[in-house]
Design an enzyme around this catalytic site. Structure first.
Site, PDB file in Angstrom:
ATOM      1  N   ASP A 144       0.925  -1.357   0.169  1.00 21.87           N
ATOM      2  CA  ASP A 144       0.141  -0.236   0.215  1.00 21.87           C
ATOM      3  C   ASP A 144       0.864   1.470   0.005  1.00 21.87           C
ATOM      4  O   ASP A 144       2.148   1.497   0.125  1.00 21.87           O
ATOM      5  CB  ASP A 144      -0.822  -0.133   1.433  1.00 21.87           C
ATOM      6  CG  ASP A 144      -2.419   0.435   0.934  1.00 21.87           C
ATOM      7  OD1 ASP A 144      -2.775   1.590   0.113  1.00 21.87           O
ATOM      8  OD2 ASP A 144      -3.126   0.308   1.244  1.00 21.87           O
ATOM      9  N   ASP A 193     -10.758   1.560  -3.724  1.00 21.56           N
ATOM     10  CA  ASP A 193     -11.391   0.953  -1.678  1.00 21.56           C
ATOM     11  C   ASP A 193     -12.440   1.320  -1.391  1.00 21.56           C
ATOM     12  O   ASP A 193     -13.122   0.713  -0.909  1.00 21.56           O
ATOM     13  CB  ASP A 193     -10.284   2.549  -0.913  1.00 21.56           C
ATOM     14  CG  ASP A 193      -9.667   2.035  -0.665  1.00 21.56           C
ATOM     15  OD1 ASP A 193      -8.926   0.567  -0.549  1.00 21.56           O
ATOM     16  OD2 ASP A 193      -8.648   2.553   0.115  1.00 21.56           O
TER      17      ASP A 193
END
Length: 716
Positions: free
Chosen positions: A441, A508
């Site tokens: 990430d 997301d």
């Protein structure tokens, strides 16, 4: 696929789009420049408007954007003279040569003391990639402010799209008309971010299935710039390259700066043609996944609340559904109970996992699944042991910290000590825990990204190089681990990172309706098997909207399929349906992830349609998505391209929902005409030609919003 033919036209190579057809190797048109006498080309007729060089040079009478912007700094008896050699004029050294499958050209400006090498490489699928390398060959330093590849637009390529977006709404297209002057788009966040760095021009009204197209994309995960430049006497050109910050690249004697590869795609079959070319190249890459496992990620199930007993319970439930990869997300490492602390301290927190992660990994492996683990290697929380010990390891332009975001700062990977620290800590975890998969990430932009190793000088370029180096070094040490690029979702998806990873986290946003938009345009650049697509909770955590399980599953099943949901909350009937979708995905993933992706152009603004068609035209799976309420009761005709016009095809419902055909269209407001053979006027044994499917199509009645039907088309 239209391939740019390359010809030599002194003083530097120029590029013209023509109708030459390319395969996967250098086409015959390139042989012209590799073996013929360059003097033979001095008499070539000049084009109108004037041809645009790969390197646009002001010295040649071009009054638009120059490809090279820079100047020399010369120290003479203690005095510094700046602004010298700012307008070079390069002369081609020799006949271009083919070297290792690349066309290589070198040129010099002896007065400016600069050497330029241009490489042009054909890609599997028919695209080209081009890059420049600039070398300072004389005393004194040369400051490079910008170096970009320039390619021409045809005069009838009068429109172009680029992309905008935000967190949880990535890569949304915006259309422009080419106009006089210079249009410039800059990306300064240290990564492609949620917009996506692509520009695609075409003939007026181009769409998914039609239009003469030119796509331009930097294959780079740092700062980039793109421009469309039309000056009356010079014609129109697209520029693309790395966006350099002040003083970021200074070439001392013998130093070279190489631009990122700029990927150029030309075709006559619309946006899908551009996408198909890029997908073919991606499927040829060494890192391309042979098959994407069904993945369950626990983020939306647990967030930071990790309890070993709960996680092990989820492991057993996932295995019973047929899940093949189980991913433990953020929250497993030192002091990481919220997003305010812990980044940079990459060791297992014994207060959460008293026996470490090895027992969890063993349990996952015993169930026949892969074990995945979340990291954010480039970041650090000020509330961490690492930051308290090494506050100077943070990217910053001056003595002050950049404004905080997500309670974190960016670790300076250009610092060898910081790089080594991250590499060794992550390696220790990967070795100890038997990790098969890493979700990598990157949750904040690079603001005031300078390095303390050079007094705060800009470092986005070197940080990007260091990111690639760290990822590749870890890949070399752990060759059996697969890697995912995630950056607050889809913030780092580009043609540079795709050479280093097996998967990307598309967004997301897991709300299925929003995902339809996001996935529709992410696939413009990335083949669907790279794109993480998960079944989310019944009621979306991001939007609060509620959908049926079949809508959520059918939205996710075309990509790298998985689950982002606390399956402890699912009913028994839902769990049985998930298992059916998983089984269908396993049956069809080889087909969905190897054949040609299409997005159908439909007239109903409430409908999206997409699918996959076999390269040999033997089969297709098409999704009809009733995205929102239709403006009329006419329904929509799905015209399916790419089939054999003379062959006959049989149609049937596909996917788990097809087990009850009455349920598939029960939402339809009109039942007087069912287009599919099982119950329609064609009869159960009827067929339809590929020509009819491509020109007339299949009619689907108006259906309730937020529903999907899958249609399988098989040649008989």
């Amino acid at each position: 696929m239209l391939f740019p033919s390359i010809i030599t036209d002194s003083p530097i190579t120029r590029i013209i789009l023509d109708d030459a057809t390319a395969g996967d190797d250098l086409p015959d048109v390139l042989a012209v420049v590799s073996c013929a006498d360059p003097a033979a080309y001095h008499g070539l007729p000049r084009q109108t408007p004037r041809r645009t060089p790969l390197l646009a040079e002001h010295a040649l009478g071009l009054y638009g954007r120059p490809s090279l912007r820079g100047h020399r700094v010369v120290s003479d008896d203690g005095d510094v003279a700046t602004g010298l050699d700012w307008s070079p004029r390069f002369i081609l050294d020799h006949v271009p040569a083919v070297d290792g499958g690349r066309l290589v050209m070198t040129a010099h400006d002896v007065n400016a003391g600069l050497s330029l090498t241009t490489e042009i490489e054909p890609m599997v699928g028919g695209s080209l990639r081009i890059r420049h390398a600039l070398t300072n060959v004389c005393p004194g330093s040369y400051v490079v402010d910008g170096l970009e590849v320039c390619v021409p637009l045809r005069d009838d390529q009068s429109e172009f799209i680029d992309f905008t977006g935000r967190h949880e709404n990535e890569r949304q297209p915006q259309r422009h008309r080419v106009a006089d002057g210079t249009w410039v788009r800059e990306f300064r966040r240290g990564k492609p971010s949620f917009e996506g760095t692509a520009l695609i021009a075409g003939t007026e009204g181009f769409c998914f299935g039609s239009g003469s197209m030119l796509g331009v994309q930097p294959a780079w995960s740092g700062n980039t710039v793109m421009a469309v430049d039309r000056i009356t006497e010079d014609g129109t050109a697209v520029f693309a390259g790395e966006l350099l910050q002040p003083g970021e690249v200074v070439l001392t004697t013998g130093d070279t700066y190489t631009t990122p590869w700029i990927v150029i795609t030309a075709c006559n079959d619309g946006l899908d043609g551009v996408a198909h070319s890029l997908h073919a190249w991606e499927r040829s890459l060494p890192a391309h996944p042979a098959s994407q496992p069904v993945t369950l990620n626990v983020w939306e199930a647990l967030y930071f609340d990790q309890d070993p007993d709960v996680v092990l319970d989820l492991v057993g439930r996932a295995a019973r559904l047929g899940v093949e990869r189980f991913v433990l997300d953020d929250g497993w490492f030192h002091a990481r109970r919220t997003d305010t602390a812990g980044l940079g301290d990459w060791w297992v927190d014994p207060s959460v996992w008293p026996d470490g992660l090895k027992p969890l990994a063993d349990a996952i492996h015993d169930h026949g699944m892969q074990f995945g683990l979340w990291f954010e290697p480039e970041m650090v929380n000020p509330d961490s042991d690492l930051y308290r010990e090494h506050p100077d390891w943070v990217l910053q332009a001056t003595g002050r910290l950049p404004l905080p975001h997500r309670n974190q700062q960016v670790l300076d990977l250009t610092n060898p000590d910081a790089f080594a620290h991250v590499f060794e800590q992550i390696s220790a975890v990967l070795e100890e825990c038997g990790v098969d998969y890493v979700k990598w990430d990157h949750n904040r932009d690079l603001l005031e990204a300078g390095t303390n190793t050079r007094g705060g000088a800009p470092a986005v370029h070197e940080q990007t190089v260091a990111y690639y180096r760290l990822l590749d070094t870890l890949r070399g040490r752990f060759p059996n681990i697969q890697w995912e690029s995630c950056a607050s979702g889809g913030g780092r998806i580009d043609l540079g990172v795709i050479e280093h990873v097996e998967r990307v986290w598309t967004s997301d946003m897991t709300d299925a309706l929003s995902r339809q938009r996001i996935q529709r345009w992410t696939v413009q650049t990335v083949a669907p098997e790279y794109m993480g697509m998960h079944i989310s909770a019944t009621t979306s955590h991001q939007t609060g909207r509620t959908y049926t399980l079949d809508f959520r599953a059918a939205t996710a099943v075309f990509g790298s399929f998985g689950i982002e949901w606390d399956i402890r909350q699912a009913s028994e009937s839902d769990l049985a349906r998930i298992a059916q979708w998983i089984a269908w995905y396993k049956q069809e993933r080889d087909f969905l992830h190897s054949e040609r992706v299409v997005r159908l152009d439909v007239t109903d603004p409430g409908v999206m349609a997409h699918g996959v068609i076999a390269d040999d035209a033997s089969r297709a799976i098409i999704a009809h998505v009733q995205y929102e309420e239709s403006p009329s009761n006419r329904g929509v005709w799905l015209r399916v391209p790419g089939l054999d016009p003379k062959a006959h095809y049989r149609l049937k419902w596909a996917g788990p929902a097809a087990e009850d055909p009455e349920d598939v269209l029960r939402e339809a407001s009109r039942r007087d005409w069912d287009p599919l053979p099982e119950s329609g006027p064609l009869g159960p044994d009827a067929t339809i030609t590929g020509a009819a499917l491509g020109t007339i199509g299949v009619r689907i009645p108006r259906c309730h919003p937020e529903t999907i039907r899958l249609i399988e088309i098989v040649r008989v």
